[in-house]
Scaffold this motif. Structure first.
Motif, PDB file in Angstrom:
ATOM      1  N   ASP A 105       0.822  -1.184   0.050  1.00  0.00           N
ATOM      2  CA  ASP A 105      -0.039  -0.007   0.040  1.00  0.00           C
ATOM      3  C   ASP A 105       0.694   1.366   0.133  1.00  0.00           C
ATOM      4  OD1 ASP A 105      -2.912  -1.091   0.283  1.00  0.00           O
ATOM      5  OD2 ASP A 105      -1.925  -1.932   2.017  1.00  0.00           O
ATOM      6  N   GLY A 106       0.288   2.252  -0.361  1.00  0.00           N
ATOM      7  CA  GLY A 106       0.947   3.814  -0.292  1.00  0.00           C
ATOM      8  C   GLY A 106       0.268   4.456  -1.004  1.00  0.00           C
ATOM      9  N   PRO A 107       0.785   5.839  -0.941  1.00  0.00           N
ATOM     10  CA  PRO A 107       0.260   7.115  -1.758  1.00  0.00           C
ATOM     11  C   PRO A 107       0.551   6.921  -3.322  1.00  0.00           C
ATOM     12  CG  PRO A 107       1.855   7.865  -0.598  1.00  0.00           C
ATOM     13  CD  PRO A 107       1.887   6.322  -0.251  1.00  0.00           C
ATOM     14  N   ALA A 108      -0.113   7.752  -4.090  1.00  0.00           N
ATOM     15  CA  ALA A 108       0.247   7.972  -5.517  1.00  0.00           C
ATOM     16  C   ALA A 108       1.811   7.849  -5.728  1.00  0.00           C
ATOM     17  CB  ALA A 108      -0.670   8.725  -6.167  1.00  0.00           C
ATOM     18  N   ALA A 109       2.057   7.177  -6.925  1.00  0.00           N
ATOM     19  CA  ALA A 109       3.756   7.147  -7.309  1.00  0.00           C
ATOM     20  C   ALA A 109       4.657   7.162  -6.153  1.00  0.00           C
ATOM     21  CB  ALA A 109       4.036   8.709  -8.071  1.00  0.00           C
ATOM     22  N   SER A 110       4.358   6.241  -5.098  1.00  0.00           N
ATOM     23  CA  SER A 110       5.512   5.905  -4.147  1.00  0.00           C
ATOM     24  C   SER A 110       6.219   4.907  -4.964  1.00  0.00           C
ATOM     25  CB  SER A 110       4.813   5.592  -2.791  1.00  0.00           C
ATOM     26  OG  SER A 110       3.609   4.591  -3.125  1.00  0.00           O
ATOM     27  N   GLY A 111       5.925   4.237  -5.855  1.00  0.00           N
ATOM     28  CA  GLY A 111       6.400   3.334  -6.396  1.00  0.00           C
ATOM     29  C   GLY A 111       5.853   1.849  -6.335  1.00  0.00           C
ATOM     30  N   LYS A 112       4.467   1.748  -5.829  1.00  0.00           N
ATOM     31  CA  LYS A 112       4.084   0.640  -5.526  1.00  0.00           C
ATOM     32  C   LYS A 112       3.958  -0.515  -6.619  1.00  0.00           C
ATOM     33  CE  LYS A 112       0.079   2.400  -4.527  1.00  0.00           C
ATOM     34  NZ  LYS A 112       0.491   3.701  -5.134  1.00  0.00           N
ATOM     35  N   SER A 113       3.417  -0.201  -7.805  1.00  0.00           N
ATOM     36  CA  SER A 113       3.345  -0.754  -8.804  1.00  0.00           C
ATOM     37  C   SER A 113       4.370  -1.421  -9.398  1.00  0.00           C
ATOM     38  CB  SER A 113       2.322  -0.307  -9.907  1.00  0.00           C
ATOM     39  OG  SER A 113       1.700   0.736  -9.620  1.00  0.00           O
ATOM     40  N   THR A 114       5.617  -0.568  -9.590  1.00  0.00           N
ATOM     41  CA  THR A 114       6.767  -0.877 -10.299  1.00  0.00           C
ATOM     42  C   THR A 114       7.401  -1.955  -9.346  1.00  0.00           C
ATOM     43  OG1 THR A 114       6.923   1.464 -10.901  1.00  0.00           O
ATOM     44  CG2 THR A 114       8.812   0.028 -11.033  1.00  0.00           C
ATOM     45  N   ILE A 115       7.458  -1.623  -8.147  1.00  0.00           N
ATOM     46  CA  ILE A 115       8.038  -2.808  -7.317  1.00  0.00           C
ATOM     47  C   ILE A 115       7.310  -4.109  -7.227  1.00  0.00           C
ATOM     48  CG2 ILE A 115       9.083  -2.918  -4.927  1.00  0.00           C
ATOM     49  CD1 ILE A 115      10.748  -0.996  -6.584  1.00  0.00           C
ATOM     50  N   ALA A 116       6.199  -3.792  -7.036  1.00  0.00           N
ATOM     51  CA  ALA A 116       5.243  -5.149  -6.822  1.00  0.00           C
ATOM     52  C   ALA A 116       5.339  -5.975  -8.145  1.00  0.00           C
ATOM     53  CB  ALA A 116       3.858  -4.515  -6.309  1.00  0.00           C
ATOM     54  N   GLU A 117       5.459  -5.329  -9.160  1.00  0.00           N
ATOM     55  CA  GLU A 117       5.240  -6.025 -10.230  1.00  0.00           C
ATOM     56  C   GLU A 117       6.695  -7.008 -10.263  1.00  0.00           C
ATOM     57  OE1 GLU A 117       5.507  -4.791 -14.300  1.00  0.00           O
ATOM     58  OE2 GLU A 117       4.192  -6.519 -14.920  1.00  0.00           O
ATOM     59  N   LEU A 118       7.807  -6.361 -10.047  1.00  0.00           N
ATOM     60  CA  LEU A 118       9.219  -6.773 -10.171  1.00  0.00           C
ATOM     61  C   LEU A 118       9.216  -7.884  -9.208  1.00  0.00           C
ATOM     62  CD1 LEU A 118      11.301  -3.745 -10.702  1.00  0.00           C
ATOM     63  CD2 LEU A 118      10.874  -5.408 -12.371  1.00  0.00           C
ATOM     64  N   LEU A 119       8.589  -7.655  -7.976  1.00  0.00           N
ATOM     65  CA  LEU A 119       8.659  -8.743  -6.800  1.00  0.00           C
ATOM     66  C   LEU A 119       7.758  -9.828  -7.166  1.00  0.00           C
ATOM     67  CD1 LEU A 119       9.298  -9.069  -3.922  1.00  0.00           C
ATOM     68  CD2 LEU A 119       7.386  -8.129  -3.381  1.00  0.00           C
ATOM     69  N   ALA A 120       6.709  -9.719  -7.896  1.00  0.00           N
ATOM     70  CA  ALA A 120       5.827 -10.858  -8.355  1.00  0.00           C
ATOM     71  C   ALA A 120       6.684 -11.628  -9.349  1.00  0.00           C
ATOM     72  CB  ALA A 120       4.689 -10.306  -8.714  1.00  0.00           C
ATOM     73  N   GLN A 121       7.159 -10.988 -10.152  1.00  0.00           N
ATOM     74  CA  GLN A 121       8.015 -11.674 -11.128  1.00  0.00           C
ATOM     75  C   GLN A 121       8.927 -12.456 -10.601  1.00  0.00           C
ATOM     76  OE1 GLN A 121       9.743  -9.144 -13.941  1.00  0.00           O
ATOM     77  NE2 GLN A 121       8.084  -8.731 -15.239  1.00  0.00           N
ATOM     78  N   SER A 122       9.904 -12.142  -9.653  1.00  0.00           N
ATOM     79  CA  SER A 122      11.029 -12.912  -9.144  1.00  0.00           C
ATOM     80  C   SER A 122      10.440 -14.030  -8.321  1.00  0.00           C
ATOM     81  CB  SER A 122      11.604 -11.666  -8.124  1.00  0.00           C
ATOM     82  OG  SER A 122      11.024 -11.400  -7.076  1.00  0.00           O
ATOM     83  N   LEU A 123       9.241 -13.981  -7.537  1.00  0.00           N
ATOM     84  CA  LEU A 123       8.732 -14.878  -6.846  1.00  0.00           C
ATOM     85  C   LEU A 123       7.726 -15.815  -7.858  1.00  0.00           C
ATOM     86  CD1 LEU A 123       7.542 -12.855  -3.874  1.00  0.00           C
ATOM     87  CD2 LEU A 123       9.594 -14.298  -3.869  1.00  0.00           C
ATOM     88  N   GLY A 124       7.568 -15.679  -8.927  1.00  0.00           N
ATOM     89  CA  GLY A 124       6.536 -16.329  -9.706  1.00  0.00           C
ATOM     90  C   GLY A 124       5.118 -16.327  -9.309  1.00  0.00           C
ATOM     91  N   TYR A 125       4.800 -14.976  -8.719  1.00  0.00           N
ATOM     92  CA  TYR A 125       3.470 -14.867  -8.101  1.00  0.00           C
ATOM     93  C   TYR A 125       2.576 -14.050  -9.084  1.00  0.00           C
ATOM     94  CZ  TYR A 125       4.863 -16.044  -3.544  1.00  0.00           C
ATOM     95  OH  TYR A 125       5.049 -16.994  -2.160  1.00  0.00           O
TER      96      TYR A 125
END
Ligand code: CDP
Ligand code: CDP
Length: 226
Positions: free
Chosen positions: A10-30
């Motif tokens: 979670d977090g406010p707009a443009a804190s980087g949530k989607s960018t980071i979460a997508e990379l994290l999900a990719q690395s975990l296969g989630y």
């Protein structure tokens, strides 16, 4: 301990949530799931079909009846996933300034939140998911195995959005972006239902002055530490 199965970001707009979460999900296969697109899709539907977002009953009815679908991107043009509204691609339309300006009003309607939260919980229950939003750790998945709250100063966040618009070759007005972001932060964090705030057990990650790689490393360390 096994690695976390459900991760809330979670977090406010443009804190980087989607960018980071997508990379994290990719690395975990989630699965990576950005709940913001659902509120944006309802907002776009309301603007198109009702010409405004002020009629709470009508907007809530729309939220209960429209069909929102998120799929893997069909084109290699920088988009991460395609968002469909009743079968029609609205991936780019939901990023328009008009949607930015109205989405916080729509997402503050309790009935809209009920409709969206139900669908998000269904996806979250399956596990192996990184879910992104404003209320994932507090309301949608309160039992998530890892909760991250990303933050940065509003000036840095506005600059990130400003850079994004310019990179797309479009005209950008920093002051207008900053004002719109401040207004959205204010409405999101003061609404009565599911306001933007860190869950009591969330880890707060400040991203001011950090690169995407540095933030990702921090969060991967949190995943390993669980
Ligand atoms: O990408 P950005 O952070 O600018 O916004 P977003 O995540 O696409 O979310 C757009 C808006 O949807 C937010 O400003 C909130 O008003 C709303 N939202 C929400 O209320 N709850 C969520 N779980 C996700 C988004
Ligand atoms: O999802 P949310 O609205 O929180 O932010 P985002 O769309 O993932 O990120 C906003 C912009 O900031 C993107 O263009 C990122 O490349 C950039 N950025 C970042 O996310 N994290 C940093 N530490 C630095 C830049």
């Amino acid at each position: 301990m096994p690695i976390p199965q459900t991760i809330a970001v979670d977090g406010p707009a443009a804190s980087g949530k989607s960018t980071i979460a997508e990379l994290l999900a990719q690395s975990l296969g989630y699965l990576y799931f950005d709940t913001g697109v659902m509120y944006r899709a309802v907002t776009l539907a309301a603007l198109r079909q009702l010409q405004a977002v002020t009629d709470e009953r009508a907007v809530t009815h729309l939220a209960e009846t429209v069909h929102i679908d998120v799929r893997e991107a069909s084109q290699d043009d920088g988009r991460k996933s395609d968002v469909l509204l009743d079968g029609v691609d609205i991936t780019w339309e939901i990023r328009a300034p008009e949607v930015d300006a109205n989405v916080s009003v729509v997402s503050a309607y309790p009935g809209v939140r009920v409709a969206m939260t139900e669908q998000q919980r269904r996806i979250g229950k399956r596990g192996r998911v990184v879910m992104v939003g404003r209320d994932i750790g507090t309301v949608v998945l309160p039992d998530a195995d890892l909760k991250v709250y990303m933050d940065a100063s509003v000036e840095e966040r506005a600059r990130r959005r400003f850079d994004e618009v310019r990179q797309r070759g479009e005209a950008a007005d920093y002051e207008a972006i900053l004002a719109s972001m401040r207004r959205r932060d204010e409405i999101d964090s003061t609404r009565k239902v599911a306001p933007l705030r860190p869950a009591d057990d969330a880890v707060i990650v400040s991203t001011d002055g950090l690169s995407i790689e540095q933030v990702l490393e921090k969060i991967q360390a949190l995943v390993k530490a669980r």
